[in-house]
Design a protein around this motif. Structure first.
Motif, mmCIF file in Angstrom:
data_model
loop_
_atom_site.group_PDB
_atom_site.id
_atom_site.type_symbol
_atom_site.label_atom_id
_atom_site.label_comp_id
_atom_site.label_asym_id
_atom_site.label_seq_id
_atom_site.Cartn_x
_atom_site.Cartn_y
_atom_site.Cartn_z
ATOM 1 N N UNK A 1 -9.091 2.918 1.996
ATOM 2 C CA UNK A 1 -9.641 2.036 3.042
ATOM 3 C C UNK A 1 -11.168 2.906 3.392
ATOM 4 N N UNK A 2 -12.147 2.262 3.868
ATOM 5 C CA UNK A 2 -13.247 2.963 4.453
ATOM 6 C C UNK A 2 -13.110 2.808 5.928
ATOM 7 N N UNK A 3 -12.115 2.125 6.264
ATOM 8 C CA UNK A 3 -11.918 1.972 7.889
ATOM 9 C C UNK A 3 -11.158 3.008 8.528
ATOM 10 N N UNK A 4 -11.593 3.499 9.667
ATOM 11 C CA UNK A 4 -10.650 4.334 10.255
ATOM 12 C C UNK A 4 -9.527 3.977 10.989
ATOM 13 N N UNK A 5 -9.979 2.565 11.508
ATOM 14 C CA UNK A 5 -8.806 1.934 12.359
ATOM 15 C C UNK A 5 -7.641 1.430 11.097
ATOM 16 N N UNK A 6 -8.229 1.020 9.876
ATOM 17 C CA UNK A 6 -7.363 0.671 8.810
ATOM 18 C C UNK A 6 -6.275 1.940 8.362
ATOM 19 N N UNK A 7 -6.944 2.879 8.228
ATOM 20 C CA UNK A 7 -6.511 4.288 7.960
ATOM 21 C C UNK A 7 -5.360 4.415 8.931
ATOM 22 N N UNK A 8 -5.652 4.442 10.074
ATOM 23 C CA UNK A 8 -4.411 4.816 11.232
ATOM 24 C C UNK A 8 -3.459 3.618 10.987
ATOM 25 N N UNK A 9 -3.695 2.342 10.680
ATOM 26 C CA UNK A 9 -2.711 1.488 10.576
ATOM 27 C C UNK A 9 -1.786 1.747 9.428
ATOM 28 N N UNK A 10 -2.546 2.334 8.221
ATOM 29 C CA UNK A 10 -1.757 2.519 7.122
ATOM 30 C C UNK A 10 -0.688 3.630 7.352
ATOM 31 N N UNK A 11 -1.309 4.843 7.808
ATOM 32 C CA UNK A 11 -0.700 6.019 8.242
ATOM 33 C C UNK A 11 0.551 5.795 9.123
ATOM 34 N N UNK A 12 0.633 4.661 9.928
ATOM 35 C CA UNK A 12 1.492 4.167 10.841
ATOM 36 C C UNK A 12 2.905 3.971 10.144
ATOM 37 N N UNK A 13 2.531 3.521 8.767
ATOM 38 C CA UNK A 13 3.945 3.072 7.919
ATOM 39 C C UNK A 13 4.997 4.277 7.966
ATOM 40 N N UNK A 14 4.481 5.587 8.048
ATOM 41 C CA UNK A 14 5.276 6.851 7.898
ATOM 42 C C UNK A 14 6.347 6.740 8.982
ATOM 43 N N UNK A 15 6.384 6.136 10.139
ATOM 44 C CA UNK A 15 7.009 5.992 11.268
ATOM 45 C C UNK A 15 8.167 4.965 11.415
ATOM 46 N N UNK A 16 8.070 4.035 10.271
ATOM 47 C CA UNK A 16 8.907 2.627 10.366
ATOM 48 C C UNK A 16 10.026 3.065 9.666
ATOM 49 N N UNK A 17 11.161 2.669 10.317
ATOM 50 C CA UNK A 17 12.379 2.751 9.635
ATOM 51 C C UNK A 17 13.134 1.521 9.502
#
Length: 289
Positions: A258-274
């Motif tokens: 992504x070229x968006x910092x907001x979208x980057x943070x959203x993507x990385x949030x997947x690490x915390x999903x169980x």
């Protein structure tokens, strides 16, 4: 019974020894349409790369033909000198002459020249993971992999990876030299490379799925099913698609871009999903028959 699955391992040992966090970052979206030319302001691209590393990403996946050359230059501008934990993966073996023109180039002298150029752009003496972007059907596989093995023995690359190949080709490649990773298309709606994934699991190879977010195809009936799972986790469709990959196999190492910092943070949030067993059943059913 609907129960939470065990937390997926956050780490993968590349080559059995080099640790990377499984959810990485891909640089293709830092370039323009067709991965050609710039996309937006250069400073923004540099900022997103730095934000990814600051957020704990350790695997950066790029290629010499993204731009072309631009993505590698941005990686160096943003991240050099590289933190010890950061692993840079790039690719060679394809030459670009336009936004829709891709030419496979797998002769040993071509691969060597491309690798040398990537070393200069990335400002490094050794590339952590050098991936053959496409097998050249005009050149015997042993000659293509032999060129990369020569570069590895010279210390110019640490590990060899392959991009877009069949299970049969992977089996042949493994008989020729040491391979540590494969990068094939694989996502919720495309499991065509499942046989390759199983081989990666059997041999301890990383599988870097490209188009991990299905390239914009998470719509229609698929979106409704994703929303049903996402609502239970307070997540987005994209986060669920990435979480499914992380739960699906311990060797899957998605590198969404992504070229968006907001979208980057959203993507990385997947690490915390169980995800739960029911979630996985719903998501597994999305694959076309």
């Amino acid at each position: 019974m609907n129960s939470a699955l065990p937390s997926p391992d956050d780490m993968f040992l590349l080559g059995g020894e080099l640790p990377v966090r499984r959810l990485g970052y891909g640089t293709a979206q830092l370039t323009g349409p067709g991965y050609w030319g710039p996309r937006g302001d250069r400073a923004d691209a540099v900022a997103v790369l730095r934000a990814a590393v600051d957020a704990g990403v350790t695997l950066i996946d790029t290629a010499d033909n993204y731009g072309p050359e631009l993505a590698e230059e941005l990686v160096a501008e943003a991240l050099h000198p590289y933190r010890e934990e950061v692993v840079i993966a790039t690719k060679g073996g394809v030459v670009r002459t336009g936004d829709s023109a891709w030419h496979v180039a797998g002769r040993p002298e071509e691969l060597r020249a491309m690798c040398e150029a990537s070393l200069r752009r990335l400002r490094t003496d050794r590339i952590d993971l050098y991936q053959l972007h496409r097998l050249d059907p005009r050149v015997p596989m042993d000659e293509q992999l032999g060129a990369l093995e020569g570069l590895r023995q010279e210390g110019k690359i640490r590990y060899i990876g392959l991009d877009t190949l069949t299970a049969e080709q992977l089996e042949q490649a493994l008989s020729l030299t040491g391979i540590v990773s494969v990068q094939n298309r694989f996502h919720l709606l495309d499991r065509a490379s499942d046989a390759v994934l199983k081989m990666c699991e059997a041999h301890g190879l990383a599988f870097l799925p490209w188009f991990p977010l299905a390239n914009g195809a998470l719509t229609g009936d698929t979106a409704a099913a994703l929303d049903a799972v996402a609502d239970g986790h307070g997540a987005t469709r994209g986060q669920i698609a990435l979480a499914w990959l992380l739960h699906r196999s311990p060797v899957l190492c998605p590198t969404p871009g992504t070229g968006s910092a907001v979208h980057l943070a959203e993507n990385l949030g997947a690490r915390d999903i169980r995800l739960t067993t029911e979630d996985m059943s719903r998501l597994e059913a999305l694959a076309p028959a």
